[in-house]
Scaffold this motif. Structure first.
Motif, short mmCIF file in Angstrom:
data_model
loop_
_atom_site.label_atom_id
_atom_site.label_comp_id
_atom_site.label_asym_id
_atom_site.label_seq_id
_atom_site.Cartn_x
_atom_site.Cartn_y
_atom_site.Cartn_z
N SER A 117 0.84 -1.20 0.00
CA SER A 117 0.00 0.00 0.00
C SER A 117 0.87 1.26 0.00
O SER A 117 1.81 1.37 -0.77
N THR A 118 0.58 2.21 0.90
CA THR A 118 1.30 3.48 0.92
C THR A 118 2.58 3.45 1.75
O THR A 118 3.16 4.50 2.03
N GLY A 119 3.02 2.26 2.14
CA GLY A 119 4.36 2.13 2.70
C GLY A 119 4.49 1.98 4.20
O GLY A 119 5.59 1.75 4.72
N GLN A 120 3.37 2.12 4.93
CA GLN A 120 3.50 2.08 6.39
C GLN A 120 4.05 0.75 6.91
O GLN A 120 4.83 0.73 7.87
N GLU A 121 3.67 -0.36 6.27
CA GLU A 121 4.16 -1.66 6.76
C GLU A 121 5.66 -1.83 6.56
O GLU A 121 6.37 -2.14 7.53
N PRO A 122 6.21 -1.65 5.35
CA PRO A 122 7.66 -1.80 5.21
C PRO A 122 8.45 -0.78 6.03
O PRO A 122 9.51 -1.11 6.57
N TYR A 123 7.93 0.43 6.15
CA TYR A 123 8.64 1.41 6.99
C TYR A 123 8.59 0.99 8.46
O TYR A 123 9.55 1.20 9.21
N SER A 124 7.48 0.40 8.90
CA SER A 124 7.40 -0.11 10.27
C SER A 124 8.45 -1.18 10.50
O SER A 124 9.11 -1.23 11.55
N LEU A 125 8.61 -2.06 9.50
CA LEU A 125 9.61 -3.12 9.62
C LEU A 125 11.01 -2.53 9.65
O LEU A 125 11.87 -2.97 10.43
N ALA A 126 11.27 -1.51 8.82
CA ALA A 126 12.57 -0.86 8.83
C ALA A 126 12.85 -0.21 10.18
O ALA A 126 13.96 -0.29 10.71
N ILE A 127 11.84 0.44 10.76
CA ILE A 127 11.98 1.05 12.09
C ILE A 127 12.28 -0.02 13.13
O ILE A 127 13.16 0.14 13.99
N LEU A 128 11.55 -1.14 13.05
CA LEU A 128 11.76 -2.24 14.00
C LEU A 128 13.19 -2.76 13.93
O LEU A 128 13.84 -2.99 14.96
N LEU A 129 13.71 -2.92 12.72
CA LEU A 129 15.07 -3.43 12.56
C LEU A 129 16.09 -2.44 13.11
O LEU A 129 17.04 -2.83 13.81
N ARG A 130 15.92 -1.16 12.83
CA ARG A 130 16.88 -0.15 13.28
C ARG A 130 16.85 0.03 14.80
O ARG A 130 17.88 0.23 15.44
N GLU A 131 15.66 -0.06 15.39
CA GLU A 131 15.54 0.21 16.82
C GLU A 131 15.93 -0.98 17.70
O GLU A 131 16.32 -0.79 18.86
N ASN A 132 15.83 -2.19 17.17
CA ASN A 132 16.00 -3.37 18.02
C ASN A 132 17.19 -4.26 17.65
O ASN A 132 17.58 -5.09 18.46
N PHE A 133 17.75 -4.08 16.46
CA PHE A 133 18.82 -4.97 16.03
C PHE A 133 19.98 -4.16 15.44
O PHE A 133 20.21 -4.18 14.22
N PRO A 134 20.73 -3.43 16.29
CA PRO A 134 21.81 -2.58 15.79
C PRO A 134 22.86 -3.34 15.00
O PRO A 134 23.51 -2.76 14.12
N GLU A 135 23.06 -4.63 15.30
CA GLU A 135 24.07 -5.40 14.57
C GLU A 135 23.76 -5.49 13.07
O GLU A 135 24.65 -5.65 12.24
N LEU A 136 22.47 -5.35 12.71
CA LEU A 136 22.07 -5.46 11.31
C LEU A 136 22.50 -4.24 10.48
O LEU A 136 22.41 -4.27 9.26
N TYR A 137 22.95 -3.20 11.17
CA TYR A 137 23.38 -2.00 10.45
C TYR A 137 24.51 -2.33 9.47
O TYR A 137 24.65 -1.68 8.43
N PHE A 138 25.29 -3.34 9.77
CA PHE A 138 26.43 -3.71 8.92
C PHE A 138 26.11 -4.91 8.03
O PHE A 138 26.99 -5.42 7.34
N TRP A 139 24.87 -5.36 8.04
CA TRP A 139 24.46 -6.47 7.18
C TRP A 139 23.96 -5.94 5.84
O TRP A 139 23.61 -4.76 5.70
N LYS A 140 23.89 -6.83 4.87
CA LYS A 140 23.26 -6.51 3.59
C LYS A 140 21.80 -6.93 3.68
O LYS A 140 21.49 -8.12 3.65
N ILE A 141 20.93 -5.96 3.80
CA ILE A 141 19.50 -6.24 3.93
C ILE A 141 18.78 -5.74 2.68
O ILE A 141 18.87 -4.55 2.34
N GLN A 142 18.11 -6.64 2.00
CA GLN A 142 17.29 -6.25 0.85
C GLN A 142 15.82 -6.35 1.27
O GLN A 142 15.31 -7.42 1.54
N LEU A 143 15.17 -5.19 1.33
CA LEU A 143 13.77 -5.13 1.73
C LEU A 143 12.98 -4.59 0.53
O LEU A 143 13.07 -3.42 0.18
#
Length: 284
Positions: A117-143
Motif C-alpha cells: 500500500s502506501t508504505g507504512q508496513e515496510p517502513y514499520s519493519l525498517a523502524i523495528l530493525l533499526r531500533e531493536n537490532f543494531p548489529e544489522l546496520y552492517f548487514w546486507k538487507i534487501q527489503l
C-alpha cells in the motif's frame, strides 16, 4: 425491475468479472455500493454522466489507462504503522532473532512486503530493525515492498505522511527520531529508512518478476479479497519464493493456510506464522 436497472446491474457484474480477471479481487452484488462511491470521482473527472456510463465505456473498449484507474479505485489501501502490533512483536522477539542466527555467516537478509500500500508496513519493519537490532546496520538487507497501485507506491516512495497517519501506530519518540516535520505540516520519513526499501509495482495474480528467495515474506490483509483458486495459486508461488532452509511467511490475522501441508505452522502468543518445511517440500 426496469430495463435500465437490469442493464446497470448486469454491467456491474461484468465489471466485477474484469476486476477479478486483472487484479484477482473477487466482489459480488453485496459490494455494488462501492462502485458508485469509488468510481464517481473518476466518472466526473472524465466527463461521464455517472459511474454507469463509465462502466459501459470500460466494457466496450480495449484495456487502457482508464480501466486501470477504475480497477485501482476499487482496491482497499487501509493501512497504518505497526498495524495490529502483535505480528511486529513476534517479529521482534522470535522471527527476526531466528533469522539473524540462521544468516550470521552470510550477514544477509532478504525480505518482501507484498501489498505494501502506501508504505507504512515496510517502513514499520525498517523502524523495528533499526531500533531493536543494531548489529544489522552492517548487514546486507534487501527489503522489497510491492503493490499494484501506482498512486499508493508514489506516496510510499516519497515517505510523506499527514499528522494523522504518523500518529496511527507511532509513538511521539518514534516520530521525532525517524521523521522530519515539513512546512506543510506533513511528516517525511528519514532518508536512511527510505534507502532501506525498494518499492516496485507487482500484480499478485499476474506473472511475477524474477526475485530472490526470501527469508521473510509479509503478505497481510490482501488474500481475503481473492477467491479460493486464486489464493491457492498465490500460495504455491509464495512457497516457491521462500528460502528453502525455513523461510517464513506472515499473513493477516484473519488469514491462514492450514490446509497446505508444505508449511509448518508456528504459534507465538496471538500470532501464527508459517515456515517452509523442507522435508515435506522434498516429498512433494
Amino acid at each position: 425491475m426496469t430495463q435500465a436497472l437490469t442493464i446497470h446491474q448486469n454491467n456491474i457484474h461484468l465489471f466485477f468479472q474484469m476486476l477479478e480477471e486483472h487484479l484477482g479481487i473477487a466482489l459480488d452484488h453485496s459490494k455494488e455500493y462501492l462502485v458508485a462511491s469509488r468510481l464517481a470521482v473518476i466518472a466526473r473527472s472524465h466527463n461521464f454522466k455517472d459511474h454507469h456510463a463509465l462502466i459501459q465505456h470500460l466494457l466496450v473498449n480495449p484495456l487502457g489507462i482508464l480501466h486501470h484507474q477504475s480497477f485501482h479505485a476499487m482496491t482497499t489501501n487501509e493501512t497504518m504503522f505497526f498495524r495490529d502490533k502483535y505480528p511486529f512483536e513476534t517479529l521482534r522477539t522470535t522471527i527476526i532473532p531466528a533469522l539473524i542466527a540462521k544468516r550470521r555467516e552470510t550477514k544477509t537478509l532478504e525480505i518482501w512486503c507484498a501489498a505494501a500500500s502506501t508504505g507504512q508496513e515496510p517502513y514499520s519493519l525498517a523502524i523495528l530493525l533499526r531500533e531493536n537490532f543494531p548489529e544489522l546496520y552492517f548487514w546486507k538487507i534487501q527489503l522489497i515492498a510491492t503493490d499494484i497501485s501506482e498512486p499508493a507506491l508514489t506516496q510510499a516512495r516519497t515517505g510523506i505522511y499527514s499528522e494523522t497517519e504518523v500518529k496511527r501506530g507511532l509513538s511521539e519518540e518514534q516520530i521525532k527520531r525517524h521523521f522530519k516535520l515539513l512546512p506543510s505540516g506533513q511528516y517525511e520519513i528519514s532518508s536512511e529508512l527510505k534507502q532501506m526499501i525498494r518499492f516496485e509495482s507487482l500484480n499478485l495474480v499476474k506473472d511475477w518478476p524474477v526475485m530472490p528467495k526470501f527469508d521473510l515474506i509479509l503478505i497481510r490483509n490482501v488474500l481475503i479479497y481473492f477467491n479460493a483458486a486464486t489464493k491457492a495459486k498465490i500460495f504455491r508461488k509464495l512457497r516457491a519464493q521462500l528460502a528453502d532452509d525455513g523461510g517464513c511467511l506472515l499473513l493477516g490475522s484473519s488469514e491462514s493456510i492450514l490446509y497446505d501441508q508444505s508449511f509448518k505452522v508456528q504459534q507465538e502468543d496471538r500470532v501464527s506464522y508459517y515456515c517452509k518445511d523442507l522435508h515435506k517440500e522434498m516429498q512433494r
